[in-house]
Enzyme design. Structure first.
Site, PDB file in Angstrom:
ATOM      1  N   CYS A 382      58.175  42.344  43.498  1.00 40.33           N
ATOM      2  CA  CYS A 382      57.772  41.739  42.794  1.00 40.33           C
ATOM      3  C   CYS A 382      57.171  42.186  41.013  1.00 40.33           C
ATOM      4  CB  CYS A 382      56.341  41.486  43.371  1.00 40.33           C
ATOM      5  SG  CYS A 382      56.932  40.940  45.272  1.00 40.33           S
ATOM      6  N   ALA A 383      58.314  42.090  40.388  1.00 39.42           N
ATOM      7  CA  ALA A 383      58.153  42.628  39.244  1.00 39.42           C
ATOM      8  C   ALA A 383      56.784  41.839  38.614  1.00 39.42           C
ATOM      9  CB  ALA A 383      59.292  42.691  38.348  1.00 39.42           C
ATOM     10  N   LYS A 388      54.791  46.791  35.536  1.00 42.49           N
ATOM     11  CA  LYS A 388      54.849  48.414  36.253  1.00 42.49           C
ATOM     12  C   LYS A 388      56.331  47.823  36.080  1.00 42.49           C
ATOM     13  CE  LYS A 388      51.506  47.520  39.530  1.00 42.49           C
ATOM     14  NZ  LYS A 388      50.978  46.253  38.996  1.00 42.49           N
ATOM     15  N   ASP A 433      64.189  35.508  46.592  1.00 43.16           N
ATOM     16  CA  ASP A 433      63.316  35.905  47.564  1.00 43.16           C
ATOM     17  C   ASP A 433      63.374  37.672  48.292  1.00 43.16           C
ATOM     18  OD1 ASP A 433      61.656  36.038  49.615  1.00 43.16           O
ATOM     19  OD2 ASP A 433      61.811  33.956  50.526  1.00 43.16           O
ATOM     20  N   ASP A 450      54.635  46.115  44.663  1.00 42.30           N
ATOM     21  CA  ASP A 450      53.511  45.403  44.286  1.00 42.30           C
ATOM     22  C   ASP A 450      53.186  44.158  45.405  1.00 42.30           C
ATOM     23  OD1 ASP A 450      50.943  45.534  43.662  1.00 42.30           O
ATOM     24  OD2 ASP A 450      51.670  44.783  41.216  1.00 42.30           O
ATOM     25  N   CYS A 507      46.502  44.284  44.771  1.00 42.17           N
ATOM     26  CA  CYS A 507      45.369  45.058  44.506  1.00 42.17           C
ATOM     27  C   CYS A 507      44.215  44.402  45.120  1.00 42.17           C
ATOM     28  CB  CYS A 507      45.209  44.001  43.291  1.00 42.17           C
ATOM     29  SG  CYS A 507      45.450  42.196  43.340  1.00 42.17           S
TER      30      CYS A 507
END
Length: 593
Positions: A382-383, A388, A433, A450, A507
């Site tokens: 999940c860039a 990151k 996905d 992430d 997060c």
């Protein structure tokens, strides 16, 4: 050799030698030879008479006081037999100061006390009229004798003081007392302790009544002043911190907790569900700190792009442009915190040249835990928006292959723009996905996930989290996070030389999205938790309410805004050992699904 001795008896000693003649007659200090006392002067005789008179008066006073005390003991003993036995013990102890039997008689004992006191005070009597300690002891008794007779209340108070003295004396000499006497003394101690405790409880009750009174429903409905609500929050937290002492007897703990939750929701604008979750995670004192810290924006931080510059050179260039900054801390060598700036940090020539990127301090942590090496194949599931991923590329020094994936095609555009600006050339950007990536490509040395979450750790960035999250949102996020984590583990290569590493981060601070998901993965795949390598951070939960997680979850790290001055974050590092898939489900997992 010396002179030869003559033993015939004809020689006569010639007298003292030379050394003896030089010595004078022996001298002695004054008073050694003359042992006879000198005649006293008229003034000295007068002083001696005064001393004798005072000694006689002291002896007579002591005898009178002793007789009066004996009378008191007899009178009190007739009223209270227990106290009379205690008094007798006290008198006996005074009669036997020595255990060797030198003073056996009562009169001898009293005479010994009097003589010792008189002899101790003789030196001071000449210039100053000083009263002996014995006399001082009995001064209060003589004054009491001149007053009116004691009433019964005064007698009881005097006996209590005497009992305290006896208890202190008998603690040292328990062997002299009978068992019943020892038991009586213990009983007195216990009663006094209970009386003290009762007095403390009464004080606490009065304090609680003065500090906080539980409001009625009408008062709660009419109260809209935030200052009053804030004060009531502090009062309720104080009562709950020592509930046994400060509580209202007619109110239960749940009522206080409901009142606190209602006030917190009003004061900080949270919905009831999320506030209930936070109250289950934090202690009350820490909860207030977290809520206050979540209202404040975190300081702006930037990350140096080591592909184009060094942090020292970047700091000098920005300082020359009027930027006030400092290194974030010892735990990172590429981060800078910006306190103030005369120019927009997103429009400086250094930013446009790709020398740095605006990135939160907490976003450094997952990449530091991943610890990418050069010439590896790494996947960022999940860039977007690419902070990151660009950090990973910088640590790889533009070698190897970096796959930056995100399911959202609109957000992936930000990744492309940042990579062009920062000069990253070893990346492959794709929009799959994440749950389907294992069916497309596998065999990565390291995988970073992430995961999307509720964002309860970044309330300061997105205040809408306070009101738009409920049980359904958490359930959907948790299910998605489980599927993504299993897919990330399947993408990792267990036979990699660097050893298939998977880093999971969110997060969020909710255990349902963090420890619960990791515990699920430990049961479903052949992976184990590793130390993250981060120097700071709180340990992950191994138990949460009625749930118990794997003991190795203490290796995970939690970060809080009120403790570490960064966004709330969770980081876990997993190592894959084989491609074994456990398909059996537990009853707990089925119920959670």
């Amino acid at each position: 050799m010396g002179r030869k001795a003559k033993f015939d008896g004809t020689t006569v000693p010639s007298g003292p030698g030379r050394k003896a003649k030089k010595q004078g007659d022996p001298t002695f200090p004054k008073g050694v030879l003359d042992k006879e006392e000198k005649d006293l002067s008229h003034r000295q005789r007068q002083r001696a008479k005064k001393r004798l008179l005072k000694q006689q008066n002291i002896k007579e006073n002591i005898k009178k006081l002793q007789k009066e005390k004996d009378k008191k003991l007899k009178d009190i003993g007739s009223k209270n037999p227990i106290k009379s036995t205690i008094k007798q013990l006290k008198v006996k102890k005074k009669k036997k100061p020595f255990t060797n039997g030198n003073l056996s008689d009562e009169n001898d004992q009293m005479q010994f006390d009097n003589d010792s006191n008189v002899s101790n005070n003789e030196e001071d009597m000449e210039d100053k009229q000083q009263i002996s300690p014995k006399e001082k002891l009995f001064e209060s008794d003589t004054e009491d004798e001149n007053d009116k007779e004691y009433d019964e209340h005064d007698q009881d108070e005097e006996m209590d003081e005497d009992e305290e003295e006896i208890i202190e004396d008998t603690d040292d000499n328990d062997d002299e007392l009978l068992p019943i006497e020892k038991a009586n003394i213990r009983l007195k101690k216990k009663q006094k302790e209970e009386q003290k405790l009762a007095e403390e409880e009464m004080k606490d009750m009065t304090l609680q009544q003065c500090v906080f009174t539980f409001p009625t429903e009408e008062e709660l409905a009419a109260d809209t002043n935030l200052k009053d609500i804030q004060q009531r929050i502090k009062d309720v937290v104080m009562v709950l911190s020592d509930f046994k002492r400060l509580r209202d007897i007619n109110r239960s703990r749940s009522e206080y907790m409901d009142l606190l939750r209602r006030d917190l929701c009003i004061y900080y604008s949270y919905n009831t569900f999320l506030m209930q979750k936070l109250m289950q995670i934090f202690p009350l004192d820490e909860l207030l700190e977290f809520l206050e810290a979540s209202e404040v924006q975190r300081p702006m931080t930037i990350r140096t792009n080591t592909l184009k510059t060094r942090r020292r050179d970047l700091a000098e260039a920005l300082i020359n442009r009027g930027v006030n900054l400092d290194p974030i801390g010892k735990w990172t060598k590429v981060g800078l915190v910006v306190y103030s700036s005369q120019v927009p940090m997103g429009a400086t020539p250094e930013y446009l040249a790709g020398h740095y990127i605006l990135q939160g301090a907490s976003s450094f942590l997952p990449v530091m835990a991943l610890d990418p090496k050069e010439k590896e194949r790494i996947l960022d599931m999940c860039a977007a928006p690419g902070g990151k991923s660009s950090h990973i590329a910088a640590l790889m020094k533009n070698t190897g292959v970096l796959f930056s994936n995100d399911v959202n095609e609109e957000r992936i555009k930000a990744v492309v723009g940042n990579f062009h600006r920062l000069g990253i050339v070893n990346s492959v950007i794709c929009t799959y996905d994440g749950r389907k990536v294992p069916s497309i490509i596998k065999g990565f040395d390291r995988v970073l996930l992430d995961a999307p979450c509720t964002g309860t750790g970044v309330v300061s960035k997105d205040p809408s989290v306070k009101t738009n999250k409920d049980e359904i949102n958490i359930q959907r996020c948790c299910t998605l996070q489980r599927e993504l984590l299993l897919a990330a583990i399947d993408c990792a290569n267990a036979r990699s030389e660097s050893g298939g590493i998977v880093v999971y981060s969110t997060c969020s601070i909710l255990p349902e999205e963090n420890e619960w998901v990791i515990d699920y993965a430990l049961k479903k795949r052949d992976v184990k938790l590793m130390p993250t390598g981060l120097e700071f951070g709180a340990e992950g939960f191994t138990s949460y309410r009625q749930h118990r997680f794997h003991p190795s979850l203490k290796l995970t790290k939690r970060f809080y805004p009120h403790v570490h001055n960064m966004d709330g974050f969770f980081v876990a590092k997993l190592k894959k050992f084989s491609n074994i898939v456990h398909k059996k489900k537990d009853a707990k997992e089925e119920s959670f699904d």
